[in-house]
Design an enzyme around this catalytic site. Sequence first.
Site, PDB file in Angstrom:
ATOM      1  N   ASP A   1      45.364  28.752  40.184  1.00 41.22           N
ATOM      2  CA  ASP A   1      45.983  29.371  39.015  1.00 41.22           C
ATOM      3  C   ASP A   1      47.485  29.575  39.248  1.00 41.22           C
ATOM      4  O   ASP A   1      48.309  29.318  38.370  1.00 41.22           O
ATOM      5  CB  ASP A   1      45.320  30.724  38.708  1.00 41.22           C
ATOM      6  CG  ASP A   1      43.810  30.621  38.564  1.00 41.22           C
ATOM      7  OD1 ASP A   1      43.172  29.938  39.388  1.00 41.22           O
ATOM      8  OD2 ASP A   1      43.253  31.216  37.623  1.00 41.22           O
TER       9      ASP A   1
ATOM     10  N   GLU B   1      37.176  40.709  39.996  1.00 38.96           N
ATOM     11  CA  GLU B   1      37.793  39.558  40.621  1.00 38.96           C
ATOM     12  C   GLU B   1      39.245  39.909  40.956  1.00 38.96           C
ATOM     13  O   GLU B   1      39.536  40.328  42.043  1.00 38.96           O
ATOM     14  CB  GLU B   1      37.671  38.331  39.691  1.00 38.96           C
ATOM     15  CG  GLU B   1      37.738  37.034  40.481  1.00 38.96           C
ATOM     16  CD  GLU B   1      37.019  35.868  39.800  1.00 38.96           C
ATOM     17  OE1 GLU B   1      36.123  36.078  38.975  1.00 38.96           O
ATOM     18  OE2 GLU B   1      37.377  34.731  40.121  1.00 38.96           O
TER      19      GLU B   1
ATOM     20  N   GLU C   1      41.050  32.734  29.349  1.00 39.00           N
ATOM     21  CA  GLU C   1      40.551  31.843  30.402  1.00 39.00           C
ATOM     22  C   GLU C   1      39.919  30.580  29.810  1.00 39.00           C
ATOM     23  O   GLU C   1      40.095  29.485  30.333  1.00 39.00           O
ATOM     24  CB  GLU C   1      39.501  32.598  31.232  1.00 39.00           C
ATOM     25  CG  GLU C   1      38.879  31.791  32.345  1.00 39.00           C
ATOM     26  CD  GLU C   1      37.958  32.637  33.211  1.00 39.00           C
ATOM     27  OE1 GLU C   1      37.454  33.658  32.719  1.00 39.00           O
ATOM     28  OE2 GLU C   1      37.758  32.270  34.384  1.00 39.00           O
TER      29      GLU C   1
HETATM   30  C1  RAM Z   1      37.446  31.715  38.575  1.00 37.77           C
HETATM   31  C2  RAM Z   1      38.806  32.313  38.625  1.00 37.77           C
HETATM   32  C3  RAM Z   1      39.955  31.358  38.659  1.00 37.77           C
HETATM   33  C4  RAM Z   1      39.588  29.961  39.065  1.00 37.77           C
HETATM   34  C5  RAM Z   1      38.344  29.903  39.887  1.00 37.77           C
HETATM   35  C6  RAM Z   1      37.966  28.504  40.317  1.00 37.77           C
HETATM   36  O1  RAM Z   1      36.538  32.621  39.152  1.00 37.77           O
HETATM   37  O2  RAM Z   1      38.954  33.207  37.595  1.00 37.77           O
HETATM   38  O3  RAM Z   1      40.665  31.310  37.465  1.00 37.77           O
HETATM   39  O4  RAM Z   1      40.671  29.442  39.769  1.00 37.77           O
HETATM   40  O5  RAM Z   1      37.281  30.480  39.216  1.00 37.77           O
END
Ligand code: RAM
Length: 898
Positions: A483, A476, A747
């Site tokens: 974010d 990613e 996260e």
């Molecule tokens: C995830 C990402 C990010 C977020 C999106 C919606 O894949 O890591 O943090 O903003 O989703």
Amino acid sequence: MRAMMVTELRCEYLKNPMGLTVSRPRLGWKLLTDRRNALQTAYRIQVAAEDETFAEENLVWDSGRLESDESAHVEYAGEELKSVTRYVYRVRVWDDQGEESPWSDSAYWETGLLNAAEWRARWITPAADKVDPAAKEAFYLRREFETDGKKVRRATLLATALGLYELELDGRRVGDSLFTPGWTSYDHRLQVQAYDVTDRLAGAGEDRHVLGAALADGWYKGRLGWEGRSAIYGDRRGLLLQLHIRYDDGTEGIVATDESWRATANGPIRMSGIYEGETYDASFELPGWSERGFDDSGWHPAETLDRSMDTLIGEQSERVKVTETIRPVSVISTPAGETVLDLGQNMVGRMVFTVNMPAGTKLTLHHAEVLDREGNFYAGNLRTARQEVTYLCRGGGAETYRPSFTFQGFRYVRLTGFPEPIDPDDFAGEVIHTDMRPTGFFECSDPRINRLQRNIVWGQRGNFLDIPTDCPQRDERLGWTGDAQVFIRTAAFNYGVAPFFAKWLKDLAAEQLPSGGVPFVVPDILDEGSHSSAAWGDAAVICPWTIYQCYGDKRILEEQYGSMTGWVEYIRSQGDSELLWNTGFHFGDWLGLDAKENSYVGATPRDLICTAFFAYSTSLVAKTAAVLGREEDAAKYEELHGRIVRAFADEFITPSGRLAGHTQTSHVLALMFGLAEGETRKRLADTLAEYVRAEGMHLTTGFVGTPYLCHVLSENGHHDVAVQLVLQEEYPSWLYSVKQGATTIWEHWDGIKPDGSFWSDDMNSYNHYAYGAVGDWLYRALAGLDTDENEPGCKRIVLRPKPDSGLTHARAQYDSVYGKTVSGWSKTADGAVTYEFELPPNTTARVRLPDAANKKMRIDERDPAEVLAAPPTREEDGSVTFELGSGRYTVKVGEKRP
Ligand code: RAM
């Protein structure tokens, strides 16, 4: 009386920047003096072209004495700038007592090519019939050239690439920046780096030289995103380089990329990819390839690529560099029998190591963030990112290697093929990120909070590698707008981020849809249709506004104005009604804990989030228009904002003050964005506090609610609840991850569950800065170092510490564009509080001390009246307010009378 000194001259926030293509660069400086209450009343700036002595005939601007207290963003207003020229400048000021400072030391900026037509270079790449453009190997390009025997006065190298490049000149690396030319919206904007190579040419004692470049896929052509796409921007790598050599006699020579360059893919970097890692086979090394006399007869001709020069721009932010080197803290032998290095810190960058092994020995490093419950190496959360570095030895002595065109997010490194026993001293982790200026420190009496603060900073370092990314490890690593918006205010405390965000916001604007929609990620590499979620797209408005708040930078508002209004107009065109936003796809309160089983999306109604952000962004656009003197727009958006707020109330708030969204985040947004006033506001705040208590003093908020949660509690009569949330260490909480040994921000609140198991493989980053947004509350609420929304940029500070925070001391230090600013407090057992404040010259502050009205107060052991220009005011709520000018102060409140 000693006069002020002018120091730390900056141009566009940067120290001696090279290759600028801004036509009116802004200059700033700091002031030094021992005196309190010092202000600047006038300045004079001189700028000379290519002349350190400021001789009259070389001056391109002498401002003369200008009555002004501005010392941060003074626009150059001299003659039109010329390309590839060094502009040397110096500043002197007058203070509030009429004293004149001496001239500052001089500083400079250098321009790049200001006009696309000035490029003599052509884009080049190895000839396609000789070198497969799809080859995984790095390309190497070289060319010999001669200077014409005259003394070199200045040599400036301009370079960029389609892909990533590193340059060498006469066998040595040029500069120390990594991941050049950086990541921008390449179809619209491609940065050119400028390097000063004067000493390399002038000092060589030799007229024959060699330029060499290594070229890799990088973001331009490599694999990007979890959808597995590659060659998103193009399928040919390319190099563009132009060396300007100025001789002492005033003549100029240019060396540029063209068909005369030679190329090969037969070098040591056999494969390299951002997610993949790198494979390096030392038996393919090309000793002396960027030196004179190297035999390149086995190499192939370069061919030119047809590509416009119109997208080329000068560099706009600090470069990416190695900023720290850390040593492994231990070598682990895991239950599975593997050898793993522990760096002791989840970091982003690369490993460097030294070995002495026979030729052809294959050594492999795999990088991961955590060990699993059993203590084994775990890479499941990387998804398809490999983070694998392979090195094949040269043999015959010690050899040192570090990869060039890849970075890893890791704390643990699994070693394969290395000779045992492992000596950890042969390894080090090189921490890599944009080389921003560290500006903030927060520290308090609770070591767990101090660790949290360090984790926040590490999250920023790991994810500010040229663009603000969500995470640095899995497949990613993208510029997620939501974010960035969530974290920007915290980011701006820890580091100087104005250039970093100015650059990224221009990419955001460049990628905005004609409708004003904003891509989920910037630069945008996702499928069509991946745009315009509430709270994500709002980055278009919130980020420039925040930079303005923190730095007083009006230009970013001017430059982003079209993007900001574009976003609000986009929203306006979306809903069923003009005022409620209730259509389209949205991430909602992403990862909120009140989500249904197996859902990522928290329980807060999406249309509530959407409409709340619509109101908020509209209010910021109205304020922006007012700042820019666009009165008509200001009135228009103010009026629109009023209507959205009413529509929000009609739709979501009952007449007696209940909110149609029974979640913490719903209440947070209504309070934070001013969507309720008076009694309703009070009721919402009480309900929010009740919700938190009902969860046993836990939060349930996701990406959208979390950043503001503590602020709204502290600001609305429930500071005690905010404090308990922050000091909570049971899951879910900020300190839960700290207790689990986290060294970065996760996260998910439950990235690692209490029993040691993981949340899930599919989306579980251990280095995601979003929840680190609480850092802003530590600085502004707890330590009380804040800005004034109406007088932004830290020329005017608000100091309102909160010693009633369950700690015995807290202290924030922030190096603003004016200088060192401090707000700290400590408490003694008898309840007395000692405050420490410091303000740099040319700034003032309004101070508010709680619970002080009826207590004894001393400033520097004296009666406040002797120190302050005006006596303190006792406020109804028991606090005391007063004004401070620059200087250091110790304020004691509530000491027992002797
Ligand atoms: C995830 C990402 C990010 C977020 C999106 C919606 O894949 O890591 O943090 O903003 O989703």
